[in-house]
Design a protein around this motif. Structure first.
Motif, PDB file in Angstrom:
ATOM      1  N   PHE A  28     -30.405 -35.621  41.811  1.00 48.24           N
ATOM      2  CA  PHE A  28     -29.256 -34.758  42.086  1.00 48.24           C
ATOM      3  C   PHE A  28     -29.462 -33.377  41.475  1.00 48.24           C
ATOM      4  CE2 PHE A  28     -25.176 -32.859  41.110  1.00 48.24           C
ATOM      5  CZ  PHE A  28     -24.465 -33.035  42.288  1.00 48.24           C
ATOM      6  N   PHE A  32     -29.976 -30.157  43.753  1.00 49.39           N
ATOM      7  CA  PHE A  32     -28.915 -29.157  43.629  1.00 49.39           C
ATOM      8  C   PHE A  32     -29.500 -27.805  43.219  1.00 49.39           C
ATOM      9  CE2 PHE A  32     -25.358 -27.124  41.240  1.00 49.39           C
ATOM     10  CZ  PHE A  32     -24.491 -26.985  42.312  1.00 49.39           C
ATOM     11  N   TYR A  35     -31.248 -26.369  46.175  1.00 49.23           N
ATOM     12  CA  TYR A  35     -30.264 -25.871  47.146  1.00 49.23           C
ATOM     13  C   TYR A  35     -29.718 -24.508  46.734  1.00 49.23           C
ATOM     14  CZ  TYR A  35     -26.059 -25.827  50.068  1.00 49.23           C
ATOM     15  OH  TYR A  35     -25.072 -25.486  50.972  1.00 49.23           O
ATOM     16  N   THR A  78     -29.024 -30.824  52.767  1.00 47.43           N
ATOM     17  CA  THR A  78     -28.838 -31.016  51.329  1.00 47.43           C
ATOM     18  C   THR A  78     -27.435 -31.459  50.916  1.00 47.43           C
ATOM     19  OG1 THR A  78     -30.506 -29.286  51.022  1.00 47.43           O
ATOM     20  CG2 THR A  78     -29.298 -29.995  49.072  1.00 47.43           C
ATOM     21  N   THR A  81     -27.045 -35.102  51.408  1.00 49.77           N
ATOM     22  CA  THR A  81     -27.961 -35.823  50.523  1.00 49.77           C
ATOM     23  C   THR A  81     -27.404 -35.891  49.111  1.00 49.77           C
ATOM     24  OG1 THR A  81     -29.857 -35.062  51.849  1.00 49.77           O
ATOM     25  CG2 THR A  81     -30.325 -35.886  49.644  1.00 49.77           C
ATOM     26  N   LEU A  82     -26.861 -34.796  48.619  1.00 51.89           N
ATOM     27  CA  LEU A  82     -26.267 -34.773  47.281  1.00 51.89           C
ATOM     28  C   LEU A  82     -25.071 -35.719  47.206  1.00 51.89           C
ATOM     29  CD1 LEU A  82     -26.377 -30.932  46.543  1.00 51.89           C
ATOM     30  CD2 LEU A  82     -27.875 -32.692  45.595  1.00 51.89           C
ATOM     31  N   GLU A  83     -24.262 -35.738  48.262  1.00 51.43           N
ATOM     32  CA  GLU A  83     -23.103 -36.636  48.290  1.00 51.43           C
ATOM     33  C   GLU A  83     -23.539 -38.101  48.253  1.00 51.43           C
ATOM     34  OE1 GLU A  83     -19.641 -38.040  51.439  1.00 51.43           O
ATOM     35  OE2 GLU A  83     -20.663 -36.112  51.751  1.00 51.43           O
TER      36      GLU A  83
END
Length: 324
Positions: A28, A32, A35, A78, A81-83
């Motif tokens: 993460f 992040f 991103y 992204t 994906t982070l979620e």
């Protein structure tokens, strides 16, 4: 024979990184950070090119649109994906899945044509420098940019349209971190042969056409460079093309490996590292490859920083003047 009843699947579960629960937090933080840097780098480059009029040349117009598409690519993949890294169900609906693929494919295909347009621009600049402004006119530049977006839009539209002929009634587990065509084909209850064939044809046609433009352009560029008598001019020309050729090689290599190799549908699991590379890493690297090695862009950034520094100094001085 009795007809079998199938329940149509309307949502999927993305389990791309669920096999490594201990890596959730590091992944993460890494994704992040990538991103944020990607968005700041690419959108900052777009803003810089937009604000500085002397950067309104074909090379920088193509570069600005390339940066915009890289930011678009990162936005398509992204956030979800982070979620999903901390989500329990990791669900995504069929239409969200199609939309994610559409926007990702739009960005990637448009990038292909923008990179080929940049290669042609470098060919004209190095091989026909005296006729550069006549050949690479503003009208041609706009036409090439619009053409890149048109062809970039046609490919995903056709692919998403073909997805509607498939039904999904079995397992809904996608061993990937975003919705790509190959995992969806693998989950189809019908034979995806037509979809696979069209993917191979469309992706192959886009790659072969744009790669051909790049290779032909660089053939003439290298031929012209090696004919130069000045070592300084030769080195400058090679340095200008090196960044673009590096980006092209990495970008096309990863896409070609994923979408046009035989039996790729049976090796979806092996594509995750490559997918991370072309959806997250390349959009991160492009603004640095093209900006930090570009003296003109660096000079513009330095000028803006100096202007901002003097503006801050004047703001601090102006209250003192009022006192006296």
């Amino acid at each position: 024979m009795a007809e079998e009843n199938y329940s149509t699947t309307t949502e999927f579960i993305l389990i791309g990184f669920s096999d490594h629960p201990d890596l959730k937090v590091p992944l993460f933080l890494i994704f992040f950070a990538i991103y944020l840097i990607t968005m700041v780098g690419n959108l900052g480059l777009v803003a810089l090119i937009y604000m500085e009029r002397h950067l309104h040349t074909p090379m920088y117009i193509f570069l600005g649109n390339l940066a915009l598409m890289d930011a678009f690519c990162s936005c398509a993949v992204t956030p979800k994906t982070l979620e999903n890294l901390f989500s329990e169900d990791r669900r995504i609906s069929l239409y969200e899945c199609m939309a994610q693929f559409y926007f990702l494919c739009l960005a990637e295909t448009t990038d292909c044509y923008l990179l080929s347009a940049m290669a042609y621009d470098r060919y004209v600049a190095i091989c026909n420098p005296l006729q550069y402004h006549a050949i690479m006119s503003k009208k041609l530049c706009i036409q090439m940019t619009i053409g890149a977006y048109i062809f970039g839009n046609l490919h995903p539209l056709l692919e998403v349209g073909l997805l509607f002929r498939l039904t999904f009634c079995g397992p809904n587990i996608i061993n990937h971190f975003f919705c790509d065509l190959l995992p969806l084909h693998a989950l189809s209850c019908e034979d995806p042969y037509v979809n696979e064939l069209m993917l191979f044809i469309l992706a192959g046609a886009n790659l072969i056409l744009t790669i051909a433009i790049v290779l032909v352009s660089y053939f003439y560029i290298l031929f012209t460079i090696f004919k130069m008598k000045s070592k300084g001019g030769r080195g400058k020309a090679l340095s200008t093309c090196a960044s673009h050729f590096l980006s092209v090689s990495i970008f096309y290599g990863s896409l070609f490996f994923v979408y046009t190799r035989p039996n790729s549908i049976s090796e979806v699991d092996k594509d995750i590292p490559i997918a991370i590379f072309y959806t997250l890493i390349i959009p991160l690297l492009n603004p640095f490859i093209y900006s930090l090695r570009n003296k003109e862009v660096i000079n513009v950034i330095k000028t803006l920083m100096k202007k901002r520094k003097w503006c801050n100094i004047l703001k601090q001085i102006s209250p003192l003047k009022k006192r006296f």
